[in-house]
Design a protein around this motif. Structure first.
Motif, PDB file in Angstrom:
ATOM      1  N   ASN A  30      33.495 -31.585 -13.144  1.00 38.32           N
ATOM      2  CA  ASN A  30      33.648 -31.289 -11.723  1.00 38.32           C
ATOM      3  C   ASN A  30      34.302 -29.917 -11.560  1.00 38.32           C
ATOM      4  O   ASN A  30      35.498 -29.747 -11.780  1.00 38.32           O
ATOM      5  N   THR A  88      37.356 -29.783  -9.093  1.00 41.88           N
ATOM      6  CA  THR A  88      38.476 -30.701  -9.270  1.00 41.88           C
ATOM      7  C   THR A  88      39.844 -30.044  -9.065  1.00 41.88           C
ATOM      8  O   THR A  88      40.063 -28.901  -9.481  1.00 41.88           O
ATOM      9  N   THR A 135      35.799 -28.851 -18.101  1.00 39.10           N
ATOM     10  CA  THR A 135      34.572 -28.421 -17.435  1.00 39.10           C
ATOM     11  C   THR A 135      34.215 -26.995 -17.818  1.00 39.10           C
ATOM     12  O   THR A 135      33.083 -26.703 -18.223  1.00 39.10           O
ATOM     13  N   GLY A 182      30.087 -28.988  -7.891  1.00 39.22           N
ATOM     14  CA  GLY A 182      31.099 -30.039  -8.008  1.00 39.22           C
ATOM     15  C   GLY A 182      31.288 -30.783  -6.703  1.00 39.22           C
ATOM     16  O   GLY A 182      30.467 -30.722  -5.796  1.00 39.22           O
ATOM     17  N   TYR A 183      32.417 -31.467  -6.603  1.00 35.60           N
ATOM     18  CA  TYR A 183      32.655 -32.282  -5.413  1.00 35.60           C
ATOM     19  C   TYR A 183      34.157 -32.398  -5.143  1.00 35.60           C
ATOM     20  O   TYR A 183      34.986 -32.404  -6.045  1.00 35.60           O
ATOM     21  N   TRP A 242      37.266 -34.582  -4.079  1.00 38.44           N
ATOM     22  CA  TRP A 242      37.587 -35.999  -4.264  1.00 38.44           C
ATOM     23  C   TRP A 242      37.542 -36.759  -2.953  1.00 38.44           C
ATOM     24  O   TRP A 242      37.152 -37.918  -2.883  1.00 38.44           O
ATOM     25  N   GLN A 250      30.085 -33.114  -1.437  1.00 41.16           N
ATOM     26  CA  GLN A 250      29.316 -32.437  -2.474  1.00 41.16           C
ATOM     27  C   GLN A 250      29.221 -30.946  -2.142  1.00 41.16           C
ATOM     28  O   GLN A 250      28.965 -30.570  -0.997  1.00 41.16           O
TER      29      GLN A 250
END
Length: 258
Positions: free
Chosen positions: A63, A66, A75, A99-100, A102, A147
């Motif tokens: 991610n 993150t 990563t 990535g995303y 949380w 996302q």
């Protein structure tokens, strides 16, 4: 334009014979999905057969957005190792996910982190002669996480700010609810690659063009209008289609990429 195939479409246990069949069918390149167990073998098959080679960087357990420094360190290390492997094989592009967040409430903070991290990753890519392509992703309809990038404005902002290009995933764009021609015009010279498939407008089914809701209709003309000459990468569901199905499709219809 160049006709490519993403290695996901081979399934998990393809042999060199299937790569050879794709070569004979007129495909120019292979984009290797780094998460496949046989990715290293697939990379060698593609290189030995003189395909143009690209890479879809791994993302499922990684991610880039993150807030956890340990997750980010892993990563970054994994992605840079793959960039080095790609360069050794003469590859010129690497598609990646942003990535995303949380939680959706962390969207803005996550975007700031992602911009900085893409810039850092791009420094490594440039040293290896590799062009990074940021892919558009499907929005989380529950609005639980976010996302990156799952709307066009955010996507273009990240591309511009970090000086990378875009990988336009056609199926994802359909599920984002955006218009194909308008988006291609917005991306213009920032468009570096296409992931080509169709769906039913509800799920990311990775169907062959023309076998879904016909969202890809007109794509060739839209790309020609922007003078796009990069890879159009068929990303087709291996659980529904065989390699021969894909070959038959591009041989028996007016293919989007001739």
């Amino acid at each position: 334009m160049e006709k490519w195939l993403n290695s996901w479409s081979f399934g998990l246990n393809a042999s060199v014979d299937e790569f050879t069949a794709i070569k004979k069918a007129g495909f120019d390149g292979i984009e290797i999905l780094a998460e496949q167990n046989n990715a290293h073998h697939y990379l060698k098959f593609a290189s030995d057969l003189d395909f143009k080679v690209g890479l879809h960087l791994p993302f499922h357990d990684l991610n880039l957005a993150t807030p956890d420094s340990i997750v980010y360190e892993r990563t970054f290390n994994v992605l840079t190792q793959w960039l080095a492997r790609l360069a050794e094989c003469g590859g010129k592009h690497a598609t990646f996910h942003g990535g995303y967040a949380w939680f959706s409430e962390e969207r803005n903070e996550s975007l700031l982190r992602v911009k900085e991290r893409i810039l850092k990753l791009n420094e490594v890519a440039i040293k290896h002669g590799v062009e990074l392509l940021l892919e558009n992703l499907i929005p989380d309809r529950l609005n639980y996480c976010h996302q990156i990038a799952s709307n066009v404005e955010e996507w273009i902002d990240l591309i511009t700010a970090s000086n990378v290009k875009a990988c336009l995933d056609i199926g994802h764009l359909d599920l984002m609810g955006e218009a194909l021609e308008t988006t291609i015009d917005q991306l213009a010279g920032s468009l570096g690659g296409i992931h080509l498939s169709e769906n039913d407008g509800k799920s990311d089914l990775h169907l062959l063009p023309g076998e879904g809701n016909h969202f890809t209709e007109g794509l060739e003309g839209f790309l020609e209008k922007q003078f796009f000459d990069g890879p159009v990468i068929y990303e087709i569901n291996p659980y529904q289609y065989s390699i021969q199905d894909i070959i038959n499709h591009v041989s028996n219809v007016n293919s989007i990429v001739r």
